[in-house]
Motif scaffolding. Structure first.
Motif, PDB file in Angstrom:
ATOM      1  N   ASP A   1       0.821  -1.210   0.000  1.00  0.00           N
ATOM      2  CA  ASP A   1       0.000   0.000   0.000  1.00  0.00           C
ATOM      3  C   ASP A   1       0.857   1.263   0.000  1.00  0.00           C
ATOM      4  O   ASP A   1       0.495   2.264  -0.623  1.00  0.00           O
ATOM      5  N   LYS A   2       1.983   1.213   0.677  1.00  0.00           N
ATOM      6  CA  LYS A   2       2.864   2.385   0.717  1.00  0.00           C
ATOM      7  C   LYS A   2       3.429   2.705  -0.661  1.00  0.00           C
ATOM      8  O   LYS A   2       3.464   3.864  -1.091  1.00  0.00           O
ATOM      9  N   LEU A   3       3.886   1.662  -1.361  1.00  0.00           N
ATOM     10  CA  LEU A   3       4.436   1.894  -2.699  1.00  0.00           C
ATOM     11  C   LEU A   3       3.335   2.292  -3.672  1.00  0.00           C
ATOM     12  O   LEU A   3       3.564   3.112  -4.574  1.00  0.00           O
ATOM     13  N   MET A   4       2.137   1.769  -3.500  1.00  0.00           N
ATOM     14  CA  MET A   4       1.016   2.171  -4.343  1.00  0.00           C
ATOM     15  C   MET A   4       0.710   3.656  -4.129  1.00  0.00           C
ATOM     16  O   MET A   4       0.461   4.399  -5.086  1.00  0.00           O
ATOM     17  N   ASP A   5       0.762   4.088  -2.887  1.00  0.00           N
ATOM     18  CA  ASP A   5       0.545   5.492  -2.559  1.00  0.00           C
ATOM     19  C   ASP A   5       1.607   6.371  -3.225  1.00  0.00           C
ATOM     20  O   ASP A   5       1.298   7.407  -3.824  1.00  0.00           O
ATOM     21  N   ALA A   6       2.883   5.941  -3.113  1.00  0.00           N
ATOM     22  CA  ALA A   6       3.975   6.695  -3.719  1.00  0.00           C
ATOM     23  C   ALA A   6       3.834   6.724  -5.241  1.00  0.00           C
ATOM     24  O   ALA A   6       4.015   7.775  -5.870  1.00  0.00           O
ATOM     25  N   SER A   7       3.489   5.589  -5.838  1.00  0.00           N
ATOM     26  CA  SER A   7       3.346   5.516  -7.293  1.00  0.00           C
ATOM     27  C   SER A   7       2.264   6.463  -7.787  1.00  0.00           C
ATOM     28  O   SER A   7       2.431   7.149  -8.807  1.00  0.00           O
TER      29      SER A   7
END
Length: 316
Positions: A73-79
């Protein structure tokens, strides 16, 4: 949903700049060595790029402060933020996974959600398979490489080059790693850790050639790496002094960005900014990534979540 999508956006960053200007007329150089003087609040950067450090996803329960599954979820948020801000490219600074080669099948598609060009740095946790297998999966041209964007040169180093985990036991590089590590261990060096690595002479020679060519064409240089080289720290590259010597050999290196030390760090030496970004995998619910805005006289880091905002002056 994480705090940075809601609260840590460019509007917030602009408000901070405007408040500085309203209070002082212009931004003032303070005790912070990364502070810079600039007069225009509406100045647009030449371009921007995203940085994602130590995602370190694996399908495992939390261990200490590391929440491996939450990195999806963190990387999805950053992406999504990188896409919304329209960055020119993004670099993940190594340790995309924590362990298990199968972890790539979950986290790599999330990173690939980013619309603009994407680059990879190899981290020590990424070697869940032989080096060539990992490089092929990530679509990297090599363990270390360089690319050009808007008359800037970007260099990706492989600080796992000489290490115990990236080379087969008995290989030439494994033996070189063993000799380098044993020498550091005997001297009591703080970075004599088996989860660190060194940079081979071949890679140092390549680095010098890239920097020399960039200098001849008046290109400023930013270097990406997984492991730090400065300030002194237990996470540093085994032969950090040799790397720094090459970085300082020309006057065109502006900054060196890395991960590995999840706590983060910063230092400046002979005109080069060394920025260790905080690990995304840390904490259950607070993200950590950055967008770097490139100006003629500075780099501005807009930190999201745990990551700090910084202004890095270009001295050359």
């Amino acid at each position: 949903m994480f705090l940075d999508r809601k609260n840590m956006n460019r509007f917030t960053a602009n408000l901070k700049r405007l408040s500085m200007i309203a209070a002082f007329g212009v931004a003032v150089v303070a005790s912070n060595p990364t502070a810079a003087v600039f007069a225009k609040s509406d100045e647009k950067p030449k371009f921007e790029f995203g940085l994602a450090p130590d995602v370190q996803y694996s399908d495992y329960d939390p261990s200490g402060t590391r929440f491996y599954r939450n990195s999806v979820d963190k990387l999805m948020d950053a992406s999504q933020t990188f896409n919304q801000q329209g960055v020119g490219f993004t670099v993940q600074l190594g340790d995309l996974i924590d362990q298990d080669f199968s972890s790539f099948s979950t986290i790599l598609p999330v990173y690939n959600m980013i619309n603009s060009p994407k680059y990879h740095v190899l981290g020590n946790h990424d070697f869940a398979a032989p080096t060539d297998t990992v490089i092929d999966l990530l679509g990297m041209p090599s363990e270390y490489y360089d690319f050009k964007y808007k008359n800037w040169r970007f260099v990706v180093l492989d600080t796992n080059d000489l290490s115990f985990y990236a080379n087969f036991k008995g290989s030439e590089k494994y033996e070189q790693a063993e000799a380098m590590y044993n020498s550091l261990k005997e001297s009591g060096a703080v970075n004599a850790q088996t989860w660190n690595g060194g940079v081979s002479n071949d890679q140092l020679t390549w680095l010098r050639s890239v920097l020399d060519k960039a200098a001849k064409t008046n290109e400023k240089v930013v270097v990406f790496s997984h492991m730090p080289v400065y300030p002194e720290n237990e996470h540093n590259v085994w032969n950090s002094e040799a790397v720094i010597k090459e970085l300082e050999a020309t006057d065109n290196v502006v900054a060196y960005f890395n991960g590995h030390n999840h706590a983060g760090n910063y230092g400046a030496k002979n005109g080069i900014h060394y920025v260790n970004l905080k690990g995304m995998v840390e904490t259950a619910d607070t993200n950590s990534y950055s967008i770097v805005e490139v100006y003629k006289d500075r780099l501005e880091i807009e930190g999201y979540g745990r990551e700090e905002d910084r202004i890095l002056t270009i001295q050359n």
